[in-house]
Design an enzyme around this catalytic site. Structure first.
Site, mmCIF file in Angstrom:
data_model
loop_
_atom_site.group_PDB
_atom_site.id
_atom_site.type_symbol
_atom_site.label_atom_id
_atom_site.label_comp_id
_atom_site.label_asym_id
_atom_site.label_seq_id
_atom_site.Cartn_x
_atom_site.Cartn_y
_atom_site.Cartn_z
ATOM 1 C CG ASP A 83 -1.772 0.144 8.413
ATOM 2 O OD1 ASP A 83 -2.675 0.975 8.256
ATOM 3 O OD2 ASP A 83 -1.618 -0.848 7.680
ATOM 4 N NE ARG A 119 -1.841 -4.861 -1.462
ATOM 5 C CZ ARG A 119 -1.272 -4.379 -0.371
ATOM 6 N NH1 ARG A 119 -0.198 -4.987 0.114
ATOM 7 N NH2 ARG A 119 -1.750 -3.320 0.235
ATOM 8 C CG ASP A 134 4.881 -8.047 8.048
ATOM 9 O OD1 ASP A 134 5.655 -8.153 9.018
ATOM 10 O OD2 ASP A 134 4.412 -9.035 7.449
ATOM 11 N N GLY A 137 0.818 -1.207 0.000
ATOM 12 C CA GLY A 137 0.000 0.000 0.000
ATOM 13 C C GLY A 137 0.850 1.253 0.000
ATOM 14 C CG ASP A 185 1.466 -2.346 10.631
ATOM 15 O OD1 ASP A 185 2.336 -1.717 9.983
ATOM 16 O OD2 ASP A 185 0.657 -3.123 10.091
ATOM 17 C CB THR A 228 2.820 0.776 6.379
ATOM 18 O OG1 THR A 228 1.493 0.554 6.874
ATOM 19 C CG2 THR A 228 3.798 0.607 7.536
ATOM 20 N NE ARG A 278 -1.331 -4.603 8.041
ATOM 21 C CZ ARG A 278 -0.364 -5.439 7.653
ATOM 22 N NH1 ARG A 278 -0.582 -6.311 6.687
ATOM 23 N NH2 ARG A 278 0.819 -5.406 8.236
#
Length: 318
Positions: free
Chosen positions: A127, A72, A103, A11, A129, A125, A171
């Site tokens: 996120d 992707r 990730d 993303g 994360d 990202t 997420r």
């Protein structure tokens, strides 16, 4: 002249262009030839390479997304796909590969590293994360986008005396919901890292309206539930007019903040320093305002955790 390739994968996130710019311009200043790989690992397998000069990365500092584009690829997860990528890198004489992504992108970079390619990761990202970094690329910009959206929603919710349930990305990480919730003064934050009781939340919202409040806002991280389900439950338990809003991919857009531009510029400069010092198989990040790096193995062996103290701050503020 050694060659360094850079790609963006997974993303997109605001600040990726700034990172590319920093890597390319610093690399050129230090005597490297810079190569861009279009469309991530898919482009790596399909030989979609372009030479990048200083002028090629002009005027991208303030643009969201990634001008190299992203994609992707399930094929890259296979040995055959990785063989294609490795052969293309060798044919072009590329010694180093910088991967900007999350990730999954890191796992792709690690797979190539384990097969002899010198790889480096930057945490791209929204996120937030990725373990062993306080921030990821685009996270700060996303917080500003979400905070502005909440301000707009608050106006209309107040006009109609409603509860707004806002679902944000992340997420399985609740950082966007938690930190945007604090910056926006919302009434409740539902994140996957902590248990929550919908009846208790509904009762608190009802009491707020009884005290004279004209609106309430509840933040939901996508890993904790959906806005539609939570809104339905709140309305059932409280009888308050409740509307769900899913911000979706609007969170990925927007002009990168000054923080994200400076953060990525520092990391882009640092990765060239690591290459010159023959340090490879690592991903960069920021810890306590210092640009740091850790091996891919260390990152995958670590757990990304939400700031419990920050969550307590939010609880004390509502």
């Amino acid at each position: 002249m050694e060659k360094i390739a850079v790609l963006t994968s997974g993303g997109d996130s605001q600040g990726m262009n700034s990172a590319i710019r920093a890597i390319v311009r610093t690399g050129i200043a230090h005597g490297f030839e810079m190569i861009g790989v279009r469309r991530g690992f898919k482009g790596l397998m399909e030989n979609d390479f372009i030479t990048l000069g200083t002028s090629d990365v002009s005027d991208i500092l303030y643009r969201g997304g990634t001008f190299l584009q992203s994609a992707r690829s399930d094929e890259f997860k296979t040995e055959a796909g990785q063989n294609k990528a490795i052969n293309n890198l060798h044919e072009h004489g590329i010694e180093h590969l910088v991967v900007i992504g999350g990730d999954g992108s890191y796992r792709g970079a690690q797979a190539l590293f384990n097969r002899g390619i010198k790889t480096y990761g930057l945490p791209g990202t929204i996120d937030n994360d990725i373990p062993l970094t306080d921030y990821t690329i685009g996270f700060d910009t996303t917080l500003n986008v979400v905070t502005n959206a909440i301000s707009n929603l608050r106006d209309t919710m107040s006009s109609h005396e409603r509860v707004s349930v806002i679902e944000v990305m992340g997420r399985s990480c609740g950082d966007i919901a938690l930190q945007a919730g604090i910056s926006s003064g919302v009434d409740a934050v539902l994140i996957p890292e902590f248990e929550w009781d919908i009846k208790e939340i509904s009762d608190q919202l009802a009491k707020g309206f009884q005290r004279g409040k004209t609106h309430s806002i509840v933040m939901v991280a996508e890993g904790a539930g959906t806005a539609e389900d939570v809104a339905s439950l709140i309305e059932k338990h409280s009888d308050l007019d409740t509307r769900p809003t899913v911000l979706g991919h609007i969170q990925r857009g927007g002009i990168p903040t000054a923080f994200d531009r400076i953060f990525t510029s520092r990391m882009g400069h640092k990765v060239i320093e690591l290459i010159e010092n023959e340090i490879t198989g690592v991903a960069l990040g920021m810890e306590k305002n210092e640009i740091t790096y850790h091996s891919f193995d260390d990152i995958f062996d670590s757990e990304n955790v939400v700031d419990k103290h920050l969550y307590q701050i939010f609880q004390d503020l509502i």
